[in-house]
Design a protein around this motif. Structure first.
Motif, PDB file in Angstrom:
ATOM      1  N   MET A   1      12.330  -0.022   2.146  1.00  0.00           N
ATOM      2  CA  MET A   1      11.577   1.418   2.195  1.00  0.00           C
ATOM      3  C   MET A   1      10.262   1.332   3.228  1.00  0.00           C
ATOM      4  O   MET A   1       9.594   0.340   2.867  1.00  0.00           O
ATOM      5  N   LEU A   2      10.072   2.191   4.306  1.00  0.00           N
ATOM      6  CA  LEU A   2       9.096   2.160   5.109  1.00  0.00           C
ATOM      7  C   LEU A   2       8.495   3.658   4.908  1.00  0.00           C
ATOM      8  O   LEU A   2       9.118   4.820   5.300  1.00  0.00           O
ATOM      9  N   GLU A   3       7.167   3.527   4.732  1.00  0.00           N
ATOM     10  CA  GLU A   3       6.373   4.841   4.546  1.00  0.00           C
ATOM     11  C   GLU A   3       5.739   5.133   6.083  1.00  0.00           C
ATOM     12  O   GLU A   3       5.016   4.436   6.627  1.00  0.00           O
ATOM     13  N   LEU A   4       6.252   6.438   6.645  1.00  0.00           N
ATOM     14  CA  LEU A   4       5.967   6.748   8.075  1.00  0.00           C
ATOM     15  C   LEU A   4       5.215   8.183   7.859  1.00  0.00           C
ATOM     16  O   LEU A   4       5.917   9.079   7.588  1.00  0.00           O
ATOM     17  N   PRO A   5       3.824   8.233   8.054  1.00  0.00           N
ATOM     18  CA  PRO A   5       2.810   7.066   8.203  1.00  0.00           C
ATOM     19  C   PRO A   5       2.445   6.346   7.310  1.00  0.00           C
ATOM     20  O   PRO A   5       2.815   7.059   5.877  1.00  0.00           O
ATOM     21  N   LEU A   6       1.949   5.072   6.929  1.00  0.00           N
ATOM     22  CA  LEU A   6       1.539   4.358   5.960  1.00  0.00           C
ATOM     23  C   LEU A   6      -0.050   5.245   5.637  1.00  0.00           C
ATOM     24  O   LEU A   6      -1.140   4.943   6.003  1.00  0.00           O
ATOM     25  N   ARG A   7       0.048   5.989   4.581  1.00  0.00           N
ATOM     26  CA  ARG A   7      -1.206   6.858   4.359  1.00  0.00           C
ATOM     27  C   ARG A   7      -2.359   6.093   3.910  1.00  0.00           C
ATOM     28  O   ARG A   7      -3.458   6.159   4.631  1.00  0.00           O
TER      29      ARG A   7
ATOM     30  N   LEU B   1       0.820  -1.114  -0.033  1.00  0.00           N
ATOM     31  CA  LEU B   1      -0.086  -0.082   0.066  1.00  0.00           C
ATOM     32  C   LEU B   1       1.139   1.227   0.336  1.00  0.00           C
ATOM     33  O   LEU B   1       0.236   2.286   0.079  1.00  0.00           O
ATOM     34  N   SER B   2       2.250   1.073  -0.199  1.00  0.00           N
ATOM     35  CA  SER B   2       2.976   2.286  -0.162  1.00  0.00           C
ATOM     36  C   SER B   2       2.573   3.094  -1.208  1.00  0.00           C
ATOM     37  O   SER B   2       2.136   2.772  -2.394  1.00  0.00           O
ATOM     38  N   HIS B   3       3.195   4.320  -1.457  1.00  0.00           N
ATOM     39  CA  HIS B   3       3.003   5.406  -2.285  1.00  0.00           C
ATOM     40  C   HIS B   3       3.600   5.162  -3.661  1.00  0.00           C
ATOM     41  O   HIS B   3       2.951   5.305  -4.759  1.00  0.00           O
ATOM     42  N   PRO B   4       4.820   4.482  -3.953  1.00  0.00           N
ATOM     43  CA  PRO B   4       5.367   3.972  -5.121  1.00  0.00           C
ATOM     44  C   PRO B   4       4.333   2.960  -5.870  1.00  0.00           C
ATOM     45  O   PRO B   4       4.101   2.898  -6.806  1.00  0.00           O
ATOM     46  N   GLU B   5       3.926   2.066  -4.812  1.00  0.00           N
ATOM     47  CA  GLU B   5       3.223   0.911  -5.400  1.00  0.00           C
ATOM     48  C   GLU B   5       1.856   1.254  -5.913  1.00  0.00           C
ATOM     49  O   GLU B   5       1.164   0.720  -6.918  1.00  0.00           O
ATOM     50  N   LEU B   6       1.326   2.635  -5.470  1.00  0.00           N
ATOM     51  CA  LEU B   6      -0.298   2.833  -5.854  1.00  0.00           C
ATOM     52  C   LEU B   6      -0.324   4.102  -6.528  1.00  0.00           C
ATOM     53  O   LEU B   6      -1.280   4.174  -7.250  1.00  0.00           O
ATOM     54  N   HIS B   7       0.565   4.900  -6.404  1.00  0.00           N
ATOM     55  CA  HIS B   7       0.282   6.298  -6.990  1.00  0.00           C
ATOM     56  C   HIS B   7       1.505   6.847  -7.960  1.00  0.00           C
ATOM     57  O   HIS B   7       1.290   8.030  -8.108  1.00  0.00           O
TER      58      HIS B   7
END
Length: 409
Positions: free
Chosen positions: A183-189, A138-144
């Motif tokens: 890569m960790l998205e903080l927070p996971l939007r 669900l991270s930004h590079p995967e979805l957006h």
């Protein structure tokens, strides 16, 4: 349009347009896309005309209001200094300020976070010899980002999990193939602006180190995580080898991002920034807005987070008192000043009720669009900022009850 393509359409923009039910469209009915467009126009108009707004994205305001962000700009920087050219002057001053806030050796300004993260991770891939990036599904590079990692930068994303939570140390430690970077998205939007505990975060980072991988933080909203972690931005960033931060997602700037980390990495990143087309001639308006955000918004974020918890509790109470079935606030206690609201209705129905409340009462409880994550479900995001501080718990409960009555009606 596929679900992935639809999600990619909003890229880094916080706005989420309603998703109408195409099956409900009869012969001769207005096309769903046109209905969604008109509803969004009404929502923006309601936002601008409302006497009270709980929260709303800055891009819904007028150009005049956005330009007002630079009022008293002479308090932020010496306006008699020569303007920047290709990253010097005020741009370099912002980079130095960010590096100081994050406790890193250096930082580089980028036009977008998408560019900053691709550059960071391809630089790390060159050092580790492994182009695989372990990340959340669900991270930004995967979805957006329209598959930019693999299509543009020669990286290969590998999903640790798709569950709506942060990855665990066990998932990192037991992942079935080698990877060069975590890569960790903080927070996971997209999971609801969720964060791990500090202990979980340190364990996950240590698990990556055990596998000889570097750690990069997608810290677009890292500024708003300090309350949850009980740590300073520098302490949080200090766990990672590199970190990206945004200047508009938490700080209300016009745009822009920074990549922070070791000086050798940042210097290489500057070269790749030029190759990617990020060496912009002049950037002083965006940089001034970033300085304004760091000076004026950053100190207020802890207050926003604290009040978001008051608002979230009042929303739950208001929905329950109104007899609204299966209404959810997620997380129940927000980890940042942003969270999700889930309701058991189609997104178009909920979006219409939200807009009518603003149009008819001058009070706008929900300013963002609604999505359909599953049949008969609607979800939106709520962010509590300066305007939201003026809402008491009683105000929220009353507005939630009025909204619920419109929805049930």
């Amino acid at each position: 349009m596929s679900d992935a393509a639809g999600r990619n359409e909003r890229a880094e923009e916080p706005e989420q347009p309603e998703q109408p039910d195409e099956a409900a469209q009869g012969e001769g009915a207005e096309p769903p896309g046109e209905r969604a467009r008109r509803l969004r126009e009404r929502r923006v108009a309601a936002h601008r005309g409302a006497r009270r707004v709980l929260a709303g994205p800055g891009f819904s305001t007028s150009l005049r209001e956005r330009l007002a962000l630079l009022d008293r700009a002479d308090e932020l920087y010496d306006l008699d200094e020569a303007s920047d050219m290709y990253g010097n002057g005020i741009v370099a001053a912002l980079e130095e300020k960010v590096a100081g806030l994050l406790g890193t050796e250096a930082a580089a300004f980028f036009p977008t976070g998408t560019m900053a993260q691709q550059v960071a991770l391809r630089c790390w891939a060159g050092r580790t010899g492994n182009p695989v990036v372990a990340l959340h599904g669900l991270s930004h590079p995967e979805l957006h980002e329209r598959g930019a990692f693999s299509r543009v930068s020669g990286l290969r994303p590998a999903r640790l999990t798709d569950e709506p939570r942060q990855p665990t140390a066990e998932e990192v430690r037991d992942f079935e193939e080698p990877f060069g970077a975590l890569m960790l998205e903080l927070p996971l939007r997209d999971a609801g602006f969720v964060l791990p505990t500090w202990e979980q975060l340190t364990e996950t980072v240590e698990a990556a180190r055990e596998r000889d991988a570097v750690v990069h933080f997608d810290g677009a909203r890292l500024w708003e995580t300090t309350v949850h972690f009980g740590r300073t931005p520098a302490e949080i960033a200090g766990l990672a080898d590199s970190v990206y931060v945004s200047f508009y997602k938490s700080l209300k700037g016009y745009g822009g991002a920074a990549l922070a980390g070791p000086r050798t990495l940042v210097e290489e990143a500057r070269a790749w920034r030029h190759r990617y087309g990020g060496a912009v001639f002049q950037q002083f308006p965006t940089v001034l807005s970033a300085l304004a955000g760091l000076e004026r918004e950053l100190p207020r974020l802890p207050e926003y987070v604290a009040h978001a918890r008051v608002v979230a509790a009042a929303l739950r109470e208001g929905f329950a008192a109104a007899g609204l079935p299966w209404a959810r606030v997620h997380p129940e206690t927000p980890h940042t000043h942003e969270f999700q609201v889930w309701l058991p209705y189609d997104a178009e129905v909920v979006g219409e009720a939200a807009v009518r409340q603003g149009e008819e009462t001058g009070t706008l409880l929900f300013s963002r669009g609604w999505q359909t994550p599953g049949p008969g479900l609607a979800v939106t995001e709520v962010g509590v900022e300066a305007a939201g501080l003026r809402w008491t718990a009683d105000d929220v409960r009353a507005a939630a009850a009025d909204f619920a009555a419109r929805l049930k009606g």
